[in-house]
Design a protein around this motif. Sequence first.
Motif, mmCIF file in Angstrom:
data_model
loop_
_atom_site.group_PDB
_atom_site.id
_atom_site.type_symbol
_atom_site.label_atom_id
_atom_site.label_comp_id
_atom_site.label_asym_id
_atom_site.label_seq_id
_atom_site.Cartn_x
_atom_site.Cartn_y
_atom_site.Cartn_z
ATOM 1 N N ASN A 160 44.352 36.508 33.817
ATOM 2 C CA ASN A 160 43.052 37.470 34.307
ATOM 3 C C ASN A 160 42.006 37.982 33.326
ATOM 4 O OD1 ASN A 160 44.413 37.728 36.970
ATOM 5 N ND2 ASN A 160 45.524 39.214 36.544
ATOM 6 N N GLU A 209 42.148 43.961 34.575
ATOM 7 C CA GLU A 209 43.327 44.416 34.441
ATOM 8 C C GLU A 209 43.504 45.894 35.098
ATOM 9 O OE1 GLU A 209 46.972 42.502 32.816
ATOM 10 O OE2 GLU A 209 46.826 40.223 34.105
ATOM 11 N N ALA A 244 43.139 43.114 39.777
ATOM 12 C CA ALA A 244 43.200 42.186 39.024
ATOM 13 C C ALA A 244 42.149 41.122 39.353
ATOM 14 C CB ALA A 244 44.185 41.741 38.657
#
Lengths: 119, 301
Positions: free
Chosen positions: B3, B6, B26
Amino acid sequence: MFTGEIPIYQQLADRVAEDILAGTYPEESSVPSTNEYAVFYQISPITAAKGVNLLVEQGVLYKKRGVGMFVAAGAREKLRVKRRAAFSERHIAPLVHEARLLRIYREELDDLINQEDSK
Amino acid sequence: MTNTIEIDSVTRQFGRVRALDSVSFAVPEHSFVGLLGRNGAGKTTVMSIMAGQDRPTSGNVTVAGHDPFEHAPTLAQISYVRDNQRYPDDYRLHHVLRIAPNFAPNWSPEVAAELVEGFRIPARTPIKKLSRGQLSSVAIVLGLASRAPITLLDEPYLGLDVTARAFFHTVLLRDYEDHPRTVVFSTHLIEESASLFDRVVIMDKGRVVLDAASDEATETAWVMSGTTPAVTRLTGNAQVLSTSTVGGLMSATGFGALDSETRELAQELRVQIVRATLQQLVAAYGANDAASDRKEEVRSA
């Protein structure tokens, strides 16, 4: 360029499969890259990759590292078998349903199919 | 997939107004995410927090592994153009183009030149006299020519003509091949940009109401239409987001998988079930809330 009913990656895979069946991309020839599909259809590269990978998983396309994506040997036969299996559900079922609504009976239906076929 | 961004239980309070209420989602690396929802849903607030221009009242935000706020190495990876970006009064296009590379280590003069030409941005007009669409064009030039690993576009389409919108998509997608990036867009032009998103985050009243892959989102969302008693019966146990009735007819937009029993019954009752488009889904989430507000008002009155 794609419609809403079916996921976009599926529609892309279907379209490429149709092009292979129709002979636009012969076996062992290269197909456009994932990114070219993304640009052409204005879809996210991740979605385009998902569609192309579907055909890779089915053994219809294969990757040559650093060169591109190619139509596998035997891809047309594979697609034919797969599409034949879906033919009834995708085409015959709606045809019979509509014919029933319109009271078009078997004989007339045969005539219509013959007419279309002789075009 | 890692990711890139986040957002974890982020709340942002402005005085008594809670603009973001425990927002979490995310953004996977190299994905295109659509941030959707009604005006005032919190899209711009969450964007400026992702861009490190604002801080949450509580909760955590991580961009490329860091809290972006006043963290120069992270900020250097972000290109964020606000929808109401201000420029110094006497600035013309060439001033902007000369200064932009100072903030964008990967700046591409070629991409900038191509976009300026394609958008037909007038070179001699002071920026403050540009039309809304031309201002959006300048914002897109900054956003794309920066080639930033993280590109945040807040309402990039405002006032943009149809040719320019397609041109923007083409340049973004073409440049992505050699310079992949993570892109978050906020927009109300959903129909047109839907196919560009591989994920969508739908917000309403400062909350995330849906966070899903685009295909999943619309695969699980449906619109039922038929006679009011039939649709009412079928939607009995389903999660209905909005309904509208005209005469004896009803259409209901909802979310959640429908079992084969429901589908068979629908056929029997001659109720049509189709997949909802992303636009219908976003509209339904917005309307859903409006409807429940009205109910509350009635109750308190």
